[in-house]
Every structure is written in C-alpha cells, then in structure tokens.
Motif scaffolding. Sequence first.
Motif, PDB file in Angstrom:
ATOM      1  N   ASN A 131       0.874  -1.176   0.000  1.00 46.40           N
ATOM      2  CA  ASN A 131       0.000   0.000   0.000  1.00 46.40           C
ATOM      3  C   ASN A 131       0.905   1.218   0.000  1.00 46.40           C
ATOM      4  O   ASN A 131       1.362   1.675   1.030  1.00 46.40           O
ATOM      5  CB  ASN A 131      -0.895   0.022   1.251  1.00 46.40           C
ATOM      6  CG  ASN A 131      -2.255  -0.574   0.990  1.00 46.40           C
ATOM      7  OD1 ASN A 131      -2.707  -0.659  -0.143  1.00 46.40           O
ATOM      8  ND2 ASN A 131      -2.922  -0.989   2.046  1.00 46.40           N
ATOM      9  N   LYS A 178     -12.954  -2.268  -4.583  1.00 44.49           N
ATOM     10  CA  LYS A 178     -13.311  -1.337  -3.530  1.00 44.49           C
ATOM     11  C   LYS A 178     -14.444  -0.461  -4.052  1.00 44.49           C
ATOM     12  O   LYS A 178     -14.451  -0.078  -5.219  1.00 44.49           O
ATOM     13  CB  LYS A 178     -12.079  -0.481  -3.182  1.00 44.49           C
ATOM     14  CG  LYS A 178     -12.166   0.317  -1.904  1.00 44.49           C
ATOM     15  CD  LYS A 178     -10.800   0.950  -1.627  1.00 44.49           C
ATOM     16  CE  LYS A 178     -10.795   1.677  -0.291  1.00 44.49           C
ATOM     17  NZ  LYS A 178      -9.446   2.264  -0.006  1.00 44.49           N
ATOM     18  N   SER A 218      -4.402   3.966   0.063  1.00 39.25           N
ATOM     19  CA  SER A 218      -4.476   2.764   0.877  1.00 39.25           C
ATOM     20  C   SER A 218      -5.615   1.912   0.334  1.00 39.25           C
ATOM     21  O   SER A 218      -6.788   2.242   0.514  1.00 39.25           O
ATOM     22  CB  SER A 218      -4.724   3.145   2.347  1.00 39.25           C
ATOM     23  OG  SER A 218      -4.821   1.990   3.141  1.00 39.25           O
ATOM     24  N   SER A 220      -6.481  -4.556   1.928  1.00 36.89           N
ATOM     25  CA  SER A 220      -6.709  -4.873   3.330  1.00 36.89           C
ATOM     26  C   SER A 220      -5.490  -5.595   3.905  1.00 36.89           C
ATOM     27  O   SER A 220      -4.659  -6.118   3.152  1.00 36.89           O
ATOM     28  CB  SER A 220      -7.935  -5.781   3.471  1.00 36.89           C
ATOM     29  OG  SER A 220      -7.669  -7.057   2.893  1.00 36.89           O
ATOM     30  N   SER A 250      -5.169  -8.509   5.277  1.00 32.87           N
ATOM     31  CA  SER A 250      -5.096  -9.911   4.854  1.00 32.87           C
ATOM     32  C   SER A 250      -4.643 -10.030   3.403  1.00 32.87           C
ATOM     33  O   SER A 250      -3.863 -10.930   3.047  1.00 32.87           O
ATOM     34  CB  SER A 250      -6.455 -10.592   5.036  1.00 32.87           C
ATOM     35  OG  SER A 250      -7.451  -9.940   4.250  1.00 32.87           O
ATOM     36  N   ASN A 251      -5.114  -9.110   2.552  1.00 31.50           N
ATOM     37  CA  ASN A 251      -4.689  -9.128   1.152  1.00 31.50           C
ATOM     38  C   ASN A 251      -3.221  -8.726   1.009  1.00 31.50           C
ATOM     39  O   ASN A 251      -2.519  -9.222   0.127  1.00 31.50           O
ATOM     40  CB  ASN A 251      -5.570  -8.190   0.320  1.00 31.50           C
ATOM     41  CG  ASN A 251      -6.959  -8.756   0.092  1.00 31.50           C
ATOM     42  OD1 ASN A 251      -7.157  -9.970   0.125  1.00 31.50           O
ATOM     43  ND2 ASN A 251      -7.934  -7.888  -0.125  1.00 31.50           N
ATOM     44  N   GLN A 252      -2.769  -7.833   1.863  1.00 26.38           N
ATOM     45  CA  GLN A 252      -1.354  -7.442   1.838  1.00 26.38           C
ATOM     46  C   GLN A 252      -0.462  -8.644   2.128  1.00 26.38           C
ATOM     47  O   GLN A 252       0.581  -8.830   1.493  1.00 26.38           O
ATOM     48  CB  GLN A 252      -1.098  -6.333   2.860  1.00 26.38           C
ATOM     49  CG  GLN A 252      -1.698  -4.986   2.477  1.00 26.38           C
ATOM     50  CD  GLN A 252      -1.341  -3.909   3.478  1.00 26.38           C
ATOM     51  OE1 GLN A 252      -0.178  -3.635   3.729  1.00 26.38           O
ATOM     52  NE2 GLN A 252      -2.348  -3.283   4.068  1.00 26.38           N
TER      53      GLN A 252
END
Length: 415
Positions: free
Chosen positions: A261, A324, A266, A269, A271-273
């Motif tokens: 990010n 998003k 930003s 999320s 968890s996705n990072q």
Amino acid sequence: MSNLGNLPPNILSKLSRDSNVIIESSKDFGKVVLEKFPDGVYFPTSVNDIIDLIKFSYDLSVPFHIAARGHGHSIRGQAMAQNGLIVEMNSLNNNNENCGIRIYSDSNLGFYADVGGEQLWIDVLNATIERDLAPVSWTDYLYLTVGGTLSNAGISGQTFRYGPQINNVLEMDVITGKGELVTCSKDMNSELFFAVLGGLGQFGIIIRARIVLQKAPKRVKWVRMLYDDFSKFTKDQEHLISIDGLDYVEGSLMLEQSSINNWRSSFFSPSNQTKIASLLSQNEIMYCLEMVKYYDDHTSNTIDEELKKLVKGLNYLPGFIFNKDTTFVEFLDRVRSGELELQSKGLWDVPHPWLNLFVPKSNIMDFNVAVFKDIILKQKKTTGSILVYPTCRKRYSHNLFRCTKYFAFAFKGFV
C-alpha cells in the motif's frame, strides 16, 4: 535589489523582501533545485497588479525574470526566479473581484466553469460537485493549481478517454510577456491558446480557464488486478482502453522492497497485503492493473454485472483481483490521505524527483527489461511509486504525438 530597476510604489507595496518569505517561495515539490532565490516575492491582489508588474519589466532595457508560482508543485525549479520576482498566484484568492470559480450552462457549450488560474483543483471539485457536476479529466493529486497543470498537460487515468486536462479547456484569459491581457481559444488568438496549454509557463500567465464539465457520478467501483507477466499486463491495458465502459485505467509496478500500500492510496486490506507479499517474495516484481467505473443511483443495480463483463477474458493471476466501492470524491482525492500521512512523519518535505515519459508501444517490452528489471529491480533504485498507464494519440488535440498508441510512464522515487 539587483536587476529590477526602480520599482514604482504600487508594485513595492505588494512586494516582500523578507528572507523567510523568499526561502519559502523558493521551495518546490521536487526539492532537487535549491538556492535559486529571487530578489523578492510579489503578492498581487488583482489581475491588474500582475499586468502592472509585467509591463514595468517589459519596458526596462533589460527585463527581469518573473515566475508565477501556484502550489509550488514543480520538480525542477520551474516556479523559481533567481534574481527576479516570484508572483504568488494564490494571493489572488484574497480579492473576491477576481475570477474564482463560476459555473455556467450554455445551450451550445453545455456546462462549464470559469476558473481562476490560482484555484486548486480540489476547490474546483468541491464547487462543481455541489451542482452535481465535475470536470472530466484530472491529475492524481488535486492540490495543484489550474494554471499549473494546464501549463504542463494534466495527465491521469482518465486521459485515454477524455484526453489530458489541456484538451478540456474552451477558453482562457492570459497575461502575455508584454503585460497584455488576452482572451484566447482554438478559434480566437489560437496561436497563443495552443502555446500556453502545455507551454510550461513560457508563453504567458493563465488568469482564467473555461473548463468543460459534465454530470458527476455518485460512486465508483475501483478494481485492481495483479500480473506476473508484463506482456499480458500491457495487452490487457490496451484492450481496456479500446472498449467502452471504463472511466479510468492506470497501472503500477509492485516491488518486493516497496510498500504494497504505497503512499498514493491505501487500497489493500491487511489480509490481502499478506497474500500479495507472499506472491512478491516469489516474483520480486509484479504489475498491478487498476481500473475504475463510475456509477450512480440509476446504475447501482447493474454495476457489478457490468464489471464482470469488463474483466472477462483478462489474463490477471487467478485469485488476485480486488475491488473497492467508494464515493466519486473520495476516489479523486485519494492521494490526500497519503500526503497527510507523509506530512505527519516529516516525509513530505524530502526530495521528490518525478519523471514523466511517453514510450511508444513498439518499445514498451524493451523498456520493461532495460529499465524496470535491469535498473529498478536489480539495483533497488527506488521504493516510491512507479506508474504505468496507456493512452491514445487520438485523445490529444495538440498533435503532440505521431505514433498511433503510446504508453505513458510516470516514476516516483525517494518517498
């Protein structure tokens, strides 16, 4: 004061020679060019003040250097005036008689806004959105002046559809180097019109610009997809700008040594990072395709189905598509939160070199190998934003390009 002659009282009264003011006005976003100090900083309260200054300089046997400064977002000292005078354009905001932001509707022109060159794009957005209207083309960062971006081009992810910001100007008032206030358009004083737009401030100071408006959407669907193959990434970008349906297409590099990010927005999320970081540890370099579709109350029931059709057949990595849902204004102003975060850490005031390049389609694969992989990846040259996005020659009315299709590259480092 050196090289300025004997300034008349009406100019002297609006001139500051305070060393702190001079130092502050001599900074820009790039922080690369330093110590090009002017002899003073001029704070006009009206357009006539600027005309008086330029006329006085022009009439001297040796005119002095004058530079108009908007938000100071130049990167190579373009808004500096060593041994001359800087004109702080935002000083015009103190006089309600100046242009400001005025919105109109015309049976021939449609909706448009007459905007002072000193106005920030974020203020243009806020003023037009109150009427459910908005300009069609933007820069990624909105805290820039109208005159500043129109003196460059104004390029972002909407360029493939609407062209850069300079393509969406109907008319301007410009103060020339002789101190003449001239109204120009593509049909009236056209040589000046096309010289000033994208002219890097060398052909006049933009006092007023007439900007095209359209109905503003309420919300956006914002999608990012990851690729480990640059060829698939660029082909999908080309495909997306060749079809109807999208309002914004951009892209970026993702490097193992960079923040997933980055400061510009930003998006992912936590968890996705973690999921993306694991993928990056295997590949070192990835490519992120970013697209946006606007919608409103009338299309809210169909937007998800439309997006499914748009991404069908794209060659992104399975399982690495993220989306998003946000408001139109929040999307356009997405870089602001990153700016505030950097300011809080004292990082907004460090050097920010930035390079924009247009690379022809025929050389894009070679560019990926020579620059992205052999320089940026291998030598770990940067941890900043590296943007990659496509645009089409037909969207540029200024005949800037001769090749049929270009990819636009922007580089950001040392953030």
